[in-house]
Design a protein around this motif. Sequence first.
Motif, short mmCIF file in Angstrom:
data_model
loop_
_atom_site.label_atom_id
_atom_site.label_comp_id
_atom_site.label_asym_id
_atom_site.label_seq_id
_atom_site.Cartn_x
_atom_site.Cartn_y
_atom_site.Cartn_z
N LYS A 37 53.34 62.04 15.65
CA LYS A 37 53.46 60.70 15.07
C LYS A 37 53.76 59.63 16.12
N GLU A 38 54.66 59.95 17.05
CA GLU A 38 55.04 58.95 18.07
C GLU A 38 53.85 58.62 18.98
N VAL A 39 53.03 59.61 19.30
CA VAL A 39 51.84 59.38 20.13
C VAL A 39 50.83 58.56 19.34
N ASN A 40 50.62 58.94 18.10
CA ASN A 40 49.68 58.22 17.24
C ASN A 40 50.10 56.75 17.08
N ALA A 41 51.39 56.52 16.93
CA ALA A 41 51.88 55.14 16.78
C ALA A 41 51.61 54.31 18.05
N ILE A 42 51.81 54.91 19.21
CA ILE A 42 51.57 54.20 20.47
C ILE A 42 50.08 53.90 20.63
N ILE A 43 49.25 54.89 20.35
CA ILE A 43 47.80 54.70 20.47
C ILE A 43 47.33 53.64 19.47
N ASP A 44 47.85 53.69 18.25
CA ASP A 44 47.48 52.67 17.25
C ASP A 44 47.87 51.27 17.73
N GLN A 45 49.04 51.15 18.33
CA GLN A 45 49.55 49.85 18.75
C GLN A 45 48.78 49.28 19.95
N SER A 46 48.50 50.12 20.95
CA SER A 46 48.04 49.58 22.22
C SER A 46 46.67 50.05 22.70
N CYS A 47 46.07 51.05 22.05
CA CYS A 47 44.83 51.63 22.57
C CYS A 47 43.66 51.60 21.58
N PHE A 48 43.95 51.92 20.34
CA PHE A 48 42.91 52.17 19.36
C PHE A 48 42.03 50.94 19.08
N GLY A 49 42.59 49.76 19.20
CA GLY A 49 41.83 48.55 18.93
C GLY A 49 40.55 48.45 19.74
N CYS A 50 40.59 48.93 20.97
CA CYS A 50 39.40 48.91 21.85
C CYS A 50 38.71 50.27 21.94
N HIS A 51 39.48 51.34 21.82
CA HIS A 51 38.94 52.68 22.03
C HIS A 51 38.67 53.41 20.72
N ASN A 52 37.72 52.88 19.95
CA ASN A 52 37.31 53.52 18.71
C ASN A 52 35.85 53.18 18.42
N THR A 53 35.26 53.94 17.55
CA THR A 53 33.84 53.82 17.21
C THR A 53 33.45 52.42 16.76
N ASP A 54 34.34 51.74 16.08
CA ASP A 54 34.03 50.44 15.48
C ASP A 54 34.38 49.25 16.39
N SER A 55 34.87 49.52 17.58
CA SER A 55 35.32 48.46 18.47
C SER A 55 34.16 47.58 18.94
N GLN A 56 34.46 46.30 19.11
CA GLN A 56 33.49 45.36 19.67
C GLN A 56 33.42 45.50 21.20
N ASN A 57 34.43 46.13 21.79
CA ASN A 57 34.50 46.31 23.23
C ASN A 57 33.67 47.55 23.61
N GLU A 58 32.42 47.31 23.91
CA GLU A 58 31.48 48.40 24.16
C GLU A 58 31.90 49.28 25.35
N ASP A 59 32.37 48.66 26.43
CA ASP A 59 32.79 49.43 27.61
C ASP A 59 33.94 50.37 27.27
N ALA A 60 34.95 49.85 26.59
CA ALA A 60 36.11 50.67 26.22
C ALA A 60 35.70 51.79 25.27
N ARG A 61 34.86 51.44 24.31
CA ARG A 61 34.40 52.42 23.32
C ARG A 61 33.62 53.55 23.99
N GLU A 62 32.77 53.20 24.95
CA GLU A 62 31.98 54.22 25.64
C GLU A 62 32.86 55.07 26.57
N GLU A 63 33.87 54.48 27.14
CA GLU A 63 34.75 55.22 28.05
C GLU A 63 35.59 56.23 27.28
N LEU A 64 36.12 55.82 26.13
CA LEU A 64 36.96 56.70 25.33
C LEU A 64 36.95 56.22 23.88
N ASP A 65 36.60 57.12 22.98
CA ASP A 65 36.62 56.83 21.55
C ASP A 65 37.55 57.85 20.90
#
Length: 129
Positions: A37-65
Amino acid sequence: MKVLLPVFLFATVFSGILILNTSFRTVSDKSKTTMPKEVNAIIDQSCFGCHNTDSQNEDAREELDFKTLDDLQKVRKITKLKDIAKVVEEGDMPPKKFLEKRPEKKLTEEQIKILTEWAEKEAKKLIGS
C-alpha cells in the motif's frame, strides 16, 4: 487399432498442452509485482500521472507504464525495476522541470528509500524465480 492411434495421439497432445499451460501459469503468477500500500500510494502521488497507458506524456508512458509492468517479459521487467530504483535514488524522477510546476509531487527521503528498496526487492525476487 487404426481408431485407437488417433485417439491416443490426441489424448497425449492434449495432456501435454494442459501440463505446459499449468506450468506457464505458475511461472507467471510468481512474476506478479507485489506492491504494498505504501509503495502504491507513492507511485499514485508522484509517478502514475505520467507513467500509465492513458498518459498524455508519450515519452514517460513509453519509458515505463505501471499498468502494463506485469505484462513485460521477465528480463525486461527486471530491467525496469532496476531502472526505477536507480532514477528515484539519483533524484532524476520525478524530473526537476516537472517539480517546478508541481512541487507537491517531490519525493521525500523516506519515499525514495521505500521505492528503491521495493524495486530492488521485486527485481531480486524475479531473478531468483
